[in-house]
Design a protein around this motif. Structure first.
Motif, PDB file in Angstrom:
ATOM      1  N   ASN A 156       0.760  -1.039   0.400  1.00  0.00           N
ATOM      2  CA  ASN A 156       0.049   0.231   0.010  1.00  0.00           C
ATOM      3  C   ASN A 156       0.490   1.513   0.057  1.00  0.00           C
ATOM      4  OD1 ASN A 156      -2.086  -1.573   0.126  1.00  0.00           O
ATOM      5  ND2 ASN A 156      -2.943  -1.125   2.506  1.00  0.00           N
ATOM      6  N   SER A 160       1.039   3.974  -3.083  1.00  0.00           N
ATOM      7  CA  SER A 160       0.855   5.396  -2.943  1.00  0.00           C
ATOM      8  C   SER A 160       1.610   6.020  -3.944  1.00  0.00           C
ATOM      9  CB  SER A 160       0.554   5.726  -1.495  1.00  0.00           C
ATOM     10  OG  SER A 160       0.047   6.869  -0.689  1.00  0.00           O
ATOM     11  N   GLU A 203      -4.618   3.627  -8.460  1.00  0.00           N
ATOM     12  CA  GLU A 203      -3.513   2.463  -6.903  1.00  0.00           C
ATOM     13  C   GLU A 203      -3.944   1.421  -5.629  1.00  0.00           C
ATOM     14  OE1 GLU A 203      -2.726   4.943  -2.486  1.00  0.00           O
ATOM     15  OE2 GLU A 203      -3.189   6.318  -4.017  1.00  0.00           O
ATOM     16  N   ARG A 204      -4.971   1.198  -6.428  1.00  0.00           N
ATOM     17  CA  ARG A 204      -5.842   0.555  -5.675  1.00  0.00           C
ATOM     18  C   ARG A 204      -5.001  -1.080  -6.344  1.00  0.00           C
ATOM     19  NH1 ARG A 204      -6.975  -1.885  -1.296  1.00  0.00           N
ATOM     20  NH2 ARG A 204      -5.119  -2.654  -2.119  1.00  0.00           N
ATOM     21  N   GLU A 205      -5.725  -1.419  -7.932  1.00  0.00           N
ATOM     22  CA  GLU A 205      -4.889  -2.047  -8.956  1.00  0.00           C
ATOM     23  C   GLU A 205      -3.491  -2.465  -9.136  1.00  0.00           C
ATOM     24  OE1 GLU A 205      -8.653  -1.458 -12.619  1.00  0.00           O
ATOM     25  OE2 GLU A 205      -6.357  -0.339 -12.203  1.00  0.00           O
ATOM     26  N   SER A 207      -2.244  -1.289  -5.639  1.00  0.00           N
ATOM     27  CA  SER A 207      -1.092  -2.005  -4.816  1.00  0.00           C
ATOM     28  C   SER A 207      -1.469  -3.469  -4.708  1.00  0.00           C
ATOM     29  CB  SER A 207      -2.548  -1.484  -3.440  1.00  0.00           C
ATOM     30  OG  SER A 207      -2.144  -2.188  -2.384  1.00  0.00           O
ATOM     31  N   ASP A 208      -2.432  -4.080  -5.469  1.00  0.00           N
ATOM     32  CA  ASP A 208      -3.024  -5.671  -5.861  1.00  0.00           C
ATOM     33  C   ASP A 208      -1.663  -6.373  -6.310  1.00  0.00           C
ATOM     34  OD1 ASP A 208      -5.598  -5.284  -4.460  1.00  0.00           O
ATOM     35  OD2 ASP A 208      -6.169  -5.165  -5.901  1.00  0.00           O
ATOM     36  N   SER A 259      -6.473 -10.087  -2.308  1.00  0.00           N
ATOM     37  CA  SER A 259      -7.560  -9.119  -2.812  1.00  0.00           C
ATOM     38  C   SER A 259      -8.039 -10.799  -3.866  1.00  0.00           C
ATOM     39  CB  SER A 259      -8.036  -8.046  -3.385  1.00  0.00           C
ATOM     40  OG  SER A 259      -6.872  -8.003  -5.155  1.00  0.00           O
TER      41      SER A 259
END
Length: 430
Positions: A156, A160, A203-205, A207-208, A259
């Motif tokens: 994360n 970020s 950003e979520r992708e 992080s995954d 995830s």
């Protein structure tokens, strides 16, 4: 009645001619004439005035004069004056040159300092990430949930920083003596993040993708280590090696931190779009899985785990993937990786057009013009010049060299590592 002579006008003695009504603005006893104001009638009067040395105190009255003075022509400079002017000009030129040298030296110092600061940030970030990654990967088998949280926190933070940055810079790091699973994991993480940002991942992708990159080989701990040290494996041994993908997926799943997208990327990190991958020979892959599979292959070609597999130079690895394996990968991602790393990726030893040798330490804005560390044996390596080739139009790369062709002293100084390690630094967004 008193008569006004009009307004006096300054005149240089060299302009005096008969017919001018003049005023000598000096004391009466400082000239031979009866009056300070008089009409010049003869050239000899002109000569007398010019001999008095009162150039700035001679005036004439236009209303009382019958002629107009000729245009003033300055006298040519004397030899002494010319010499004084030459000396002054040389002094000014020397001062300007010294100022220019000082400015260029300061600009060079500032540029080198910026390069060092960026490299230092990357080095420190790598050391922190390496410690956390090593600890998490060693903990994953005995305590999946704790390790999963460590991987999630690091991922994360990394995502970020990458997503919010104005600029992300890739750096070839210094010597790393220790060994461990963190090397490959962090290399793959770094390139996945940079490629994912270029591919437009959120950003979520990101992080995954970061979590999958860090844990994609975690399952290798369940496979005998000697099987990875050679490429001469029997069929059942190869099948066992392939199972590390399933083991990695299981460990990540047990942590509860990954995830579905991250787990899918781990499961497919050895798959290929042409169906030649393993373990399931899938032809459909997510964007994250495609990036991870591509980057994983590149780093494995450059720094193979098998001792009997010849590592490829970074440029050779990209060329091999582009020419011989293009069908395995998403064409846009492969092209983006080549563009991102450049024709001469970090870790490539090159000869420049001026004959000097150098080591590519970072990509540049132009594919053919990276940043290079110039071989300078008279200097410690950390003080040697790093040249940004895009700012030096007269200097370019002539060819890439195999490290094995270098003299031992050059090889020792440049020290292109057998195991490449690279990381990123970021410039915060405004």
């Amino acid at each position: 009645m008193w008569r006004n002579l009009g307004t006096p006008v300054a005149v240089h003695p060299s302009q005096l001619v008969p017919g001018l009504y003049v005023w000598l603005n000096v004391r009466w006893d400082e000239h031979p004439f009866i009056s300070n104001r008089f009409l010049i009638k003869h050239l000899k009067d002109v000569a007398v005035i010019q001999s008095l040395g009162i150039d700035d105190r001679v005036f004439y009255f236009p209303e009382k004069s019958s002629v107009t003075p000729p245009e003033y022509v300055p006298p040519p400079p004397t030899t002494a004056e010319l010499e004084a002017q030459r000396v002054a000009q040389l002094a000014a030129e020397r001062a300007a040159l010294q100022a220019e040298i000082k400015l260029k030296e300061e600009q060079k110092r500032q540029k080198r300092q910026r390069q060092r600061d960026a490299a230092t940030r990357a080095e420190r970030s790598w050391e922190d990430a390496a410690r956390k990654t090593r600890e998490a990967l060693l903990t994953l088998q005995r305590s999946p949930k704790a390790a999963g949280q460590m991987i999630a926190d690091l991922s994360n933070d990394t995502a970020s920083a990458i997503a919010r940055s104005k600029e992300v810079l890739l750096h070839l790091l210094g010597d790393k003596k220790e060994q461990g699973p963190q090397f490959h994991a962090l290399n793959v993480l770094t390139l996945c993040m940079l490629l994912g940002k270029k591919a437009g991942l959120t950003e979520r992708e990101l992080s995954d993708l970061a979590m999958a990159a860090l844990a994609h080989d975690a399952g290798k701990v369940k496979v005998p280590a000697q099987l990875f040290k050679t490429i001469k494996r029997k069929k059942h041994e190869e099948a066992f090696v392939h199972q590390h993908v399933m083991f990695s997926y299981q460990l990540a799943n047990e942590s509860g931190a990954f995830s579905k997208d991250a787990l899918a990327a781990i499961a497919d990190h050895h798959e290929a779009l042409d169906g030649t991958g393993f373990p399931r020979a899938r032809r459909e892959m997510s964007r994250q899985a495609s990036i991870l599979a591509l980057v994983n292959r590149y780093d494995n070609l450059c720094t193979p785990e098998a001792l009997d597999q010849e590592p490829l130079m970074p440029a050779e690895a990209l060329s091999h993937m582009f020419r011989s394996e293009a069908s395995r990968y998403d064409a846009s991602l492969l092209g983006a990786l080549v563009k991102m790393l450049g024709v001469y990726p970090p870790g490539t030893v090159v000869q420049l057009s001026d004959g000097s040798l150098a080591l590519v330490v970072a990509p540049g804005p132009e594919s053919l013009r990276p940043q290079v560390l110039v071989y300078s044996p008279e200097l410690p390596k950390d003080e040697a010049p790093v040249v940004e080739l895009q700012t030096e139009p007269e200097l370019k790369i002539a060819e890439a060299l195999r490290p094995s062709t270098l003299p031992l002293d050059v090889l020792k100084w440049l020290n292109p590592q057998q195991r490449l390690s690279y990381y990123f630094s970021v410039e915060p967004a405004n």
